[in-house]
Design a protein around this motif. Structure first.
Motif, mmCIF file in Angstrom:
data_model
loop_
_atom_site.group_PDB
_atom_site.id
_atom_site.type_symbol
_atom_site.label_atom_id
_atom_site.label_comp_id
_atom_site.label_asym_id
_atom_site.label_seq_id
_atom_site.Cartn_x
_atom_site.Cartn_y
_atom_site.Cartn_z
ATOM 1 N N LYS A 305 0.786 -1.150 -0.080
ATOM 2 C CA LYS A 305 -0.008 -0.239 0.076
ATOM 3 C C LYS A 305 0.755 1.126 0.183
ATOM 4 O O LYS A 305 0.690 2.238 0.801
ATOM 5 C CB LYS A 305 -0.941 -0.105 1.327
ATOM 6 C CG LYS A 305 -1.981 -1.183 1.053
ATOM 7 C CD LYS A 305 -3.024 -1.069 2.279
ATOM 8 C CE LYS A 305 -3.782 -2.322 1.890
ATOM 9 N NZ LYS A 305 -5.132 -2.258 3.402
ATOM 10 N N CYS A 306 1.865 1.186 -0.794
ATOM 11 C CA CYS A 306 2.728 2.324 -0.788
ATOM 12 C C CYS A 306 1.965 3.404 -1.580
ATOM 13 O O CYS A 306 0.974 3.302 -2.315
ATOM 14 C CB CYS A 306 4.055 2.003 -1.718
ATOM 15 S SG CYS A 306 5.156 3.341 -1.717
ATOM 16 N N TYR A 307 2.225 4.792 -1.190
ATOM 17 C CA TYR A 307 1.573 5.860 -1.978
ATOM 18 C C TYR A 307 2.456 6.969 -2.617
ATOM 19 O O TYR A 307 2.406 7.904 -2.868
ATOM 20 C CB TYR A 307 1.072 6.619 -0.732
ATOM 21 C CG TYR A 307 1.969 7.014 0.539
ATOM 22 C CD1 TYR A 307 2.929 8.005 0.256
ATOM 23 C CD2 TYR A 307 2.296 6.231 1.311
ATOM 24 C CE1 TYR A 307 3.783 8.193 1.457
ATOM 25 C CE2 TYR A 307 3.074 6.525 2.370
ATOM 26 C CZ TYR A 307 3.806 7.547 2.517
ATOM 27 O OH TYR A 307 4.738 7.562 3.503
ATOM 28 N N PHE A 327 3.193 -3.058 -8.571
ATOM 29 C CA PHE A 327 4.086 -2.813 -7.218
ATOM 30 C C PHE A 327 5.098 -2.065 -7.819
ATOM 31 O O PHE A 327 5.682 -1.731 -8.792
ATOM 32 C CB PHE A 327 4.516 -4.403 -7.473
ATOM 33 C CG PHE A 327 3.730 -5.706 -6.935
ATOM 34 C CD1 PHE A 327 3.694 -5.628 -5.525
ATOM 35 C CD2 PHE A 327 3.418 -6.548 -7.693
ATOM 36 C CE1 PHE A 327 2.788 -6.558 -4.891
ATOM 37 C CE2 PHE A 327 2.425 -7.564 -7.123
ATOM 38 C CZ PHE A 327 2.127 -7.669 -5.674
ATOM 39 N N CYS A 328 5.507 -1.196 -6.631
ATOM 40 C CA CYS A 328 6.567 -0.115 -7.077
ATOM 41 C C CYS A 328 7.919 -0.660 -6.199
ATOM 42 O O CYS A 328 7.773 -1.487 -5.529
ATOM 43 C CB CYS A 328 6.195 1.141 -6.227
ATOM 44 S SG CYS A 328 6.038 0.938 -4.622
ATOM 45 N N ALA A 329 8.735 0.063 -6.717
ATOM 46 C CA ALA A 329 10.160 -0.540 -6.457
ATOM 47 C C ALA A 329 10.224 -0.714 -4.744
ATOM 48 O O ALA A 329 10.843 -1.447 -4.187
ATOM 49 C CB ALA A 329 11.195 0.226 -6.656
ATOM 50 N N HIS A 330 9.578 0.325 -3.918
ATOM 51 C CA HIS A 330 9.484 0.390 -2.311
ATOM 52 C C HIS A 330 8.895 -0.902 -1.868
ATOM 53 O O HIS A 330 9.666 -1.458 -1.169
ATOM 54 C CB HIS A 330 8.698 1.754 -1.903
ATOM 55 C CG HIS A 330 9.223 2.660 -2.652
ATOM 56 N ND1 HIS A 330 8.516 3.554 -3.544
ATOM 57 C CD2 HIS A 330 10.347 3.424 -2.558
ATOM 58 C CE1 HIS A 330 9.040 4.640 -4.115
ATOM 59 N NE2 HIS A 330 10.237 4.663 -3.514
ATOM 60 N N GLU A 331 7.808 -1.247 -2.524
ATOM 61 C CA GLU A 331 7.250 -2.487 -1.859
ATOM 62 C C GLU A 331 8.237 -3.788 -2.208
ATOM 63 O O GLU A 331 8.130 -4.637 -1.401
ATOM 64 C CB GLU A 331 5.740 -2.529 -2.810
ATOM 65 C CG GLU A 331 4.949 -1.648 -2.253
ATOM 66 C CD GLU A 331 3.646 -1.471 -3.315
ATOM 67 O OE1 GLU A 331 2.625 -0.969 -2.948
ATOM 68 O OE2 GLU A 331 3.604 -2.147 -4.401
HETATM 69 ZN ZN LIG Z 1 6.233 3.040 -3.781
#
Ligand SMILES: [Zn+2]
Length: 434
Positions: A305-307, A327-331
């Motif tokens: 649930k990155c923003y 999916f982002c790189a942070h997740e």
């Molecule tokens: Zn992110």
């Protein structure tokens, strides 16, 4: 990625402009018409720059991949046909199912299950029954794509459904970025934690905690292990110049939530708006003891649930009955961290659906970033311009490489495979330039 240690932290994750690529590869920044005076590899069928500038070239992705392979150093020039503009990027990543590699497809089922394939999405029970592991499923999907797909078509992202009816969308390029962010945090840990642990051992206190014997041993072991790693890989002087702080570490909060949920904190790559992002991961494929069978179904439920902007703008773009989670790189980096943190524990994360690049794939991506420009032509002005590749253009070329070379040559979802090969991707994922 290469971290230039003479730069500011906010620039560590920035990649060179077209002018910088030219200066780095040619020692000069010539105009398009003067490029012919410099050596380069032109990624077209004949490899002729003159033909490209007269727009008489023929696109051949096999030849383009060979040109990239052969350019261990020097400039690579891509023709305009590999351009995917910003409008197309948004549409393509999320609208166009034809460009997406779908893991729930009938073709993948048929490849792995033969006559048992139904074309319906597999239930939890059947995923467990068929040992539906990411490694096996990705490998099958890519091998079908390699055999039956059109290498000249545009390819982008992998998709599958979870039980919540959300479509998960995984990009090859974000997978590489997630692995890089994880490798970066490891470097940060070597820099910051050795002195922190040393101080704790000296003072007998670690934050608010008084060191007991178990913690003392644990910290002492870690210091020893980290120092050995830094020495063995000659990282000491680079790490001393690395401009980072504790917000550059990936942190998993100890605050308890329902099983399968954790709050994590992940550094922002550019640090322009935020130092870091704090968000929840849900559907974490935790498994107790050796109940690996459960992981075969639960691994496909992972969500974040990155923003960050990347996630926000690339999720839920399609008019559809399903929510879509990009999916982002942070997740991805947080999932890698969580897997590592729980390794060897009773409750652990044996499988993840995220792709870790091989040495070969890391080298390929870095060539696209640091050695490659694309020439584009505007008929209205009859002018050529030069630019670097955006993420989707790199994604498309990465797909072509996997189609040609096969999944195993490019990626794995299992860090155990690299351990068996005695390969540590961190040292290729993050390299330093002094
Ligand atoms: Zn992110």
């Amino acid at each position: 990625m290469i971290i230039d240690l003479s730069r500011l932290r906010s620039e560590y994750f920035a990649f060179p402009s077209a002018g910088e690529v030219l200066t780095d590869t040619l020692g000069a920044s010539p105009s398009v018409s003067s490029l012919k005076d410099f050596p380069s590899r032109v990624a077209t069928k004949s490899g002729s720059l003159e033909e490209l500038l007269q727009r008489e070239h023929i696109v051949d992705s096999g030849a383009a991949l060979r040109a990239i392979d052969e350019a261990s150093t020097g400039l690579i020039i891509l023709p305009p046909e590999y351009r995917i503009g910003e409008d197309a990027v948004r549409d393509l990543v999320v609208y166009d199912l034809d460009s997406m590699l779908r893991l729930d497809s009938m073709a993948v089922q048929r490849r792995l299950l033969g006559d048992d394939a139904t074309g319906h999405r597999l239930s939890k029970k059947r995923k467990q029954q068929y040992a539906w592991s990411p490694e096996k499923v990705m490998s099958a999907a890519f091998s079908i794509l390699g055999e039956e797909g059109d290498i000249e078509a545009i390819h982008s992202t992998i998709g599958w459904f979870g039980r919540d009816q959300h479509r998960r969308i995984l990009s090859l390029y974000r997978s590489v970025q997630g692995a890089e962010l994880r490798a970066f945090q490891n470097m940060v840990a070597y820099k910051l934690l050795i002195p922190t642990f040393r101080k704790a051992l000296r003072t007998g206190k670690y934050g608010d905690r008084v060191l007991d014997d178990a913690l003392k041993n644990d910290l002492a072991m870690k210091v020893l292990k980290y120092e050995r790693y830094v020495t063995r890989h000659n990282l000491k002087s680079s790490l001393s110049r690395l401009d980072v702080d504790f917000t550059d570490l990936i942190d998993v909060s100890e605050i308890p939530f329902a099983s399968g949920t954790k709050v994590v904190q992940v550094p922002s790559q550019r640090k322009t708006l935020n130092d870091s992002y704090q968000f929840k991961l849900t559907g974490i494929p935790f498994v107790e003891g050796n109940k690996i069978t459960e992981a075969y179904s639960e691994v496909w439920e992972a969500r974040g649930k990155c923003y960050c902007k990347d996630k926000t703008y690339r999720s839920d773009r399609r008019v559809s009955a399903h929510d879509e989670d990009f999916f982002c790189a942070h997740e991805i980096s947080a999932y890698h961290t969580l897997r590592r943190k729980n390794e060897g524990e009773d409750v652990h994360v044996p499988l993840l659906p995220f792709l870790i690049p091989t040495k070969e794939m890391i080298g390929f991506v870095d060539k696209l970033r640091y050695q490659t420009i694309m020439l584009t032509y505007r008929p209205q002005t009859q002018r050529w311009s030069k630019r670097t590749l955006n993420h989707t253009e790199m994604e498309n070329l990465m797909f072509k490489k996997v189609m040609r070379d096969g999944y195993e040559a490019c990626f794995t979802t299992s860090i155990d495979r690299f351990r068996e090969e005695k390969y540590n991707p961190d040292l290729d994922l993050v390299r330093f330039r002094n």
